[in-house]
Scaffold this motif. Structure first.
Motif, PDB file in Angstrom:
ATOM      1  N   ALA A  12      56.703  31.428  45.527  1.00 48.22           N
ATOM      2  CA  ALA A  12      55.343  30.879  44.905  1.00 48.22           C
ATOM      3  C   ALA A  12      54.977  29.720  44.230  1.00 48.22           C
ATOM      4  O   ALA A  12      53.777  29.455  43.776  1.00 48.22           O
ATOM      5  CB  ALA A  12      54.415  32.209  44.240  1.00 48.22           C
ATOM      6  N   ASP A  14      53.741  26.504  43.801  1.00 49.75           N
ATOM      7  CA  ASP A  14      52.344  25.842  44.743  1.00 49.75           C
ATOM      8  C   ASP A  14      52.320  24.484  44.479  1.00 49.75           C
ATOM      9  O   ASP A  14      52.383  24.035  43.452  1.00 49.75           O
ATOM     10  CB  ASP A  14      50.935  26.567  44.136  1.00 49.75           C
ATOM     11  N   ASP A 187      55.776  33.813  41.134  1.00 46.41           N
ATOM     12  CA  ASP A 187      55.037  34.793  41.970  1.00 46.41           C
ATOM     13  C   ASP A 187      54.435  35.682  41.217  1.00 46.41           C
ATOM     14  O   ASP A 187      53.137  35.910  41.133  1.00 46.41           O
ATOM     15  CB  ASP A 187      56.091  35.284  43.192  1.00 46.41           C
ATOM     16  N   GLY A 190      51.936  34.260  38.947  1.00 44.51           N
ATOM     17  CA  GLY A 190      50.547  33.789  39.787  1.00 44.51           C
ATOM     18  C   GLY A 190      49.585  35.121  39.750  1.00 44.51           C
ATOM     19  O   GLY A 190      48.547  34.680  39.693  1.00 44.51           O
ATOM     20  N   HIS A 191      50.233  35.998  40.221  1.00 45.78           N
ATOM     21  CA  HIS A 191      49.296  37.266  40.074  1.00 45.78           C
ATOM     22  C   HIS A 191      48.755  37.589  38.927  1.00 45.78           C
ATOM     23  O   HIS A 191      47.548  38.036  38.868  1.00 45.78           O
ATOM     24  CB  HIS A 191      50.252  38.238  40.817  1.00 45.78           C
ATOM     25  N   ALA A 194      46.087  34.461  37.705  1.00 47.48           N
ATOM     26  CA  ALA A 194      45.523  33.801  38.646  1.00 47.48           C
ATOM     27  C   ALA A 194      44.118  33.350  38.008  1.00 47.48           C
ATOM     28  O   ALA A 194      43.768  32.021  38.464  1.00 47.48           O
ATOM     29  CB  ALA A 194      45.174  34.410  39.817  1.00 47.48           C
ATOM     30  N   MET A 229      49.624  30.254  45.781  1.00 45.57           N
ATOM     31  CA  MET A 229      49.315  31.304  44.942  1.00 45.57           C
ATOM     32  C   MET A 229      47.594  30.655  44.794  1.00 45.57           C
ATOM     33  O   MET A 229      47.332  29.613  44.373  1.00 45.57           O
ATOM     34  CB  MET A 229      49.515  31.680  43.573  1.00 45.57           C
ATOM     35  N   THR A 231      44.220  30.580  43.047  1.00 45.77           N
ATOM     36  CA  THR A 231      43.931  30.612  41.477  1.00 45.77           C
ATOM     37  C   THR A 231      42.747  30.112  41.218  1.00 45.77           C
ATOM     38  O   THR A 231      42.108  29.210  42.058  1.00 45.77           O
ATOM     39  CB  THR A 231      44.803  29.712  40.718  1.00 45.77           C
ATOM     40  N   HIS A 242      48.265  35.484  47.757  1.00 42.64           N
ATOM     41  CA  HIS A 242      49.129  34.309  48.243  1.00 42.64           C
ATOM     42  C   HIS A 242      48.185  33.302  49.042  1.00 42.64           C
ATOM     43  O   HIS A 242      47.322  33.496  49.725  1.00 42.64           O
ATOM     44  CB  HIS A 242      50.250  34.812  49.197  1.00 42.64           C
ATOM     45  N   SER A 243      48.628  32.072  49.057  1.00 50.01           N
ATOM     46  CA  SER A 243      48.120  30.811  49.466  1.00 50.01           C
ATOM     47  C   SER A 243      49.286  30.226  50.499  1.00 50.01           C
ATOM     48  O   SER A 243      50.418  30.733  50.327  1.00 50.01           O
ATOM     49  CB  SER A 243      47.591  30.114  48.790  1.00 50.01           C
TER      50      SER A 243
END
Length: 298
Positions: A12, A14, A187, A190-191, A194, A229, A231, A242-243
């Motif tokens: 993740a 980014d 990851d 990020g979750h 965000a 991710m 955000t 997720h991105s």
């Protein structure tokens, strides 16, 4: 100087965030956004993309996929596989093998050849048993349910991530042609953060510093992520989801791979074919066997 090509799979990571927050160690000498893939979900899924990176094949071929209808929270591992009849015959056979491993406990992984077959690899989802990721996922579940303080969660996670990066530095000293390790911290962070970009930035900056430590100890380094991710820092519509904005960075010269399926051939073009240090299959020990038995080693 070690010729080992060290691959850090940083889940993740980014590209937009690493660039925005000037994480120079994550970006190395050259970097770019890497095109990811989606299969079971509308966005890239960790368990599907990492074996795709290692094998150079899409999920339908390597056979490690999620169930598109959702997660099974009763398993403790939150992993399901798509029904075998939805896949071609060859992929179905590999999926059956992966399902057997899942039933035995642990994440499924592919039997297909990978870029690491002549090197070493640790904690790579879909390729090796991912015990670090399993343990970290348990911590994340406890933190999200309020059974673990966030400070304790991050303390454990930085220690686990440091262990993975230390392992990679050690592999460079063993002169294997290629070594890879997966680290999941960005990851879960990020979750978790965000909608709190200041906290997420702190995690990125600390990981950037940790990668700086690794960078000073290996001669050849590649960083790759499976996805980014969403955000509030990047004004995305679904923060915490997720991105597509994955990252690739390297100390190696030349053009970069453009998508996750081209990473394997790109790495193979750069692996040294020397093989020194791997030609002697038999280990030898100079100490008397009786002494080793007395010590309890044998």
């Amino acid at each position: 100087m070690s010729e080992t090509l060290c691959v850090l799979g940083l889940d993740a990571a980014d590209y937009r965030l690493a660039t925005r927050w000037q994480c120079s160690n994550l970006l190395l000498e050259t970097s770019a956004e890497l095109e990811s893939i989606s299969y079971s979900l509308d966005v890239p899924a960790t368990l599907e993309v990492w074996p795709s990176i290692a094998t150079g094949t899409p999920p339908a071929e390597h056979g490690v996929v999620l169930d598109s209808v959702g997660w099974d929270n009763t398993s403790g591992l939150n992993v399901l596989v798509r029904m075998a009849q939805l896949l071609p015959d060859a992929a179905s056979e590999r999926l059956a093998a992966a399902k057997e491993r899942l039933d035995e406990g642990g994440f499924p992984y592919t039997d297909d050849p990978t870029v690491f077959d002549d090197g070493s690899v640790r904690n790579w989802p879909g390729v090796t048993p991912a015990h670090d990721w399993e343990r970290e996922s348990e911590w994340f579940e406890q933190a999200t349910e309020g059974r673990m303080a966030t400070t304790e969660f991050m303390r454990r996670y930085f220690g686990s991530t440091g262990s993975c990066l230390g392992w990679l530095a050690g592999q460079a000293l063993s002169d294997v042609p290629i070594a890879g390790v997966h680290a999941h911290i960005l990851d879960h962070a990020g979750h978790m953060y965000a909608r709190r970009p200041a906290k997420l930035r702190t995690v990125y900056e600390r990981i950037d510093a940790l990668v700086g430590w690794l960078r000073s100890r290996v001669d050849r380094l590649v960083i790759v992520s499976d996805h980014g991710m969403q955000t509030t820092a990047t004004d995305d519509p679904e923060p915490g989801v997720h991105s597509e904005h994955a990252l690739v960075a390297t100390t190696e010269p030349g053009p970069l791979p453009t998508d996750v399926l081209s990473v394997r051939p790109w790495l193979e073009d750069r692996i040294e074919a020397d093989g020194e240090g791997t030609s002697d299959p038999t280990a030898s020990v100079d100490a008397p066997r009786e002494h080793l038995e007395d010590l309890g080693y044998l």
